[in-house]
Design an enzyme around this catalytic site. Sequence first.
Site, PDB file in Angstrom:
ATOM      1  N   ASN A   7       1.168  -1.380  -0.039  1.00 50.11           N
ATOM      2  CA  ASN A   7       0.170  -0.206  -0.053  1.00 50.11           C
ATOM      3  C   ASN A   7       0.899   1.225  -0.105  1.00 50.11           C
ATOM      4  OD1 ASN A   7      -1.885   1.911   0.504  1.00 50.11           O
ATOM      5  ND2 ASN A   7      -2.194   1.450   2.646  1.00 50.11           N
ATOM      6  N   LYS A   9      -0.059   4.236  -0.300  1.00 48.32           N
ATOM      7  CA  LYS A   9      -0.597   5.572   0.192  1.00 48.32           C
ATOM      8  C   LYS A   9      -0.255   6.790  -1.030  1.00 48.32           C
ATOM      9  CE  LYS A   9       0.480   3.869   4.598  1.00 48.32           C
ATOM     10  NZ  LYS A   9       0.433   4.077   6.083  1.00 48.32           N
ATOM     11  N   HIS A  93      -9.419   1.278   4.825  1.00 45.22           N
ATOM     12  CA  HIS A  93      -8.092   1.366   5.606  1.00 45.22           C
ATOM     13  C   HIS A  93      -8.226   2.715   6.595  1.00 45.22           C
ATOM     14  CE1 HIS A  93      -3.936   2.645   6.127  1.00 45.22           C
ATOM     15  NE2 HIS A  93      -3.567   1.618   5.594  1.00 45.22           N
ATOM     16  N   GLU A  95      -6.902   4.880   7.448  1.00 41.24           N
ATOM     17  CA  GLU A  95      -6.512   6.479   7.180  1.00 41.24           C
ATOM     18  C   GLU A  95      -7.800   6.839   6.651  1.00 41.24           C
ATOM     19  OE1 GLU A  95      -2.794   5.899   5.304  1.00 41.24           O
ATOM     20  OE2 GLU A  95      -2.093   5.153   7.131  1.00 41.24           O
ATOM     21  N   GLU A 164      -5.191  -4.572  10.686  1.00 40.31           N
ATOM     22  CA  GLU A 164      -4.337  -3.523  10.963  1.00 40.31           C
ATOM     23  C   GLU A 164      -4.662  -2.790  12.372  1.00 40.31           C
ATOM     24  OE1 GLU A 164      -2.321  -2.481   6.935  1.00 40.31           O
ATOM     25  OE2 GLU A 164      -3.921  -1.420   7.178  1.00 40.31           O
ATOM     26  N   GLY A 170       2.478   2.529  10.761  1.00 41.80           N
ATOM     27  CA  GLY A 170       3.536   3.534  10.309  1.00 41.80           C
ATOM     28  C   GLY A 170       4.148   4.130  11.633  1.00 41.80           C
ATOM     29  N   SER A 209       3.540  -1.853  10.537  1.00 46.37           N
ATOM     30  CA  SER A 209       4.905  -1.882  10.863  1.00 46.37           C
ATOM     31  C   SER A 209       5.626  -3.086  10.416  1.00 46.37           C
ATOM     32  CB  SER A 209       5.245  -1.320  12.231  1.00 46.37           C
ATOM     33  OG  SER A 209       4.765  -0.100  12.285  1.00 46.37           O
TER      34      SER A 209
HETATM   35  C1  PEP Z   1      -0.648   0.426   6.081  1.00 46.52           C
HETATM   36  O1  PEP Z   1      -0.616   1.321   5.335  1.00 46.52           O
HETATM   37  O2  PEP Z   1      -1.553  -0.409   5.634  1.00 46.52           O
HETATM   38  C2  PEP Z   1       0.402   0.116   6.734  1.00 46.52           C
HETATM   39  C3  PEP Z   1       0.407  -1.344   7.484  1.00 46.52           C
HETATM   40  O3  PEP Z   1       1.234   0.725   6.790  1.00 46.52           O
HETATM   41  P1  PEP Z   1       2.979   0.522   7.438  1.00 46.52           P
HETATM   42  O4  PEP Z   1       3.408  -0.837   7.046  1.00 46.52           O
HETATM   43  O5  PEP Z   1       3.931   1.534   7.241  1.00 46.52           O
HETATM   44  O6  PEP Z   1       2.784   0.107   9.017  1.00 46.52           O
END
Ligand code: PEP
Length: 246
Positions: A7, A9, A93, A95, A164, A170, A209
């Site tokens: 992803n 973003k 997601h 976000e 998640e 992040g 992460s």
């Molecule tokens: C995500 O954007 O779904 C995500 C898991 O980001 P990150 O791997 O940076 O934590």
Amino acid sequence: MRLIAANWKMHKTQRETKEFLESFLKLLGNPADREVLICPPFTSLCVASEILKDSPVKLGAQNCYYERQGAFTGEISLPMLKELGCEYVIIGHSERRNIFLESDELINKKLTACLEEGIRPILCVGEKLEDREAGLTFKVVETQIRLALSGIESYTDSLDIAYEPVWAIGTGVPATPEDAVSVHRFIRELLGKLNPKSEGKTRILYGGSVKPDNAKEFMKYEEIQGFLVGGASLKPESFVQIVNSF
Ligand code: PEP
């Protein structure tokens, strides 16, 4: 087959997308027994679609609108994504939920539209830190899934779910594999209740992460059927290491 999804973003111009994909495909070779997916921003889908068309890597989008066309300024429809070769769309997601205030009702409409259009959605769910601290992780995840799948429970085999935890996205602080596994088991049980006829085709991914140095720990568990990767998917070398972590 496990699914390892990137992803991106709001990262990468068309030029950067091309550079990434050219070196990623060289490093990747032909991965067996796993599906690899890249979800770039909308503006890079066209160039990514050209580069990936004869490769083993699949293309997906990060969002969509549920109507097929019309007066919806700024939105992108599923037929538009399908024509570009998108086979997946990330829906709900954190976000989108937290910054753009997407409701469970909107997420349900988007999922329904994906299923009608024949694009496989990846539904994202996960608790915030305050939910976890209040012991509400399972409750929050259950509510998100029940509302997202309302009326489409019998189609669970046609979608994947990414667990998640919001506090892990992040931040550089992933969930422990054991904590992730307990939520994945809970989700699997819930899917069994929602769709008793399920053939178990829903993959439950972990996101939050994931990095090259922790991916192997998660992949030891059969409950974790793949990853949704943000930050560590932006460099070809680190994403390839994650793809090859099992
Ligand atoms: C995500 O954007 O779904 C995500 C898991 O980001 P990150 O791997 O940076 O934590």
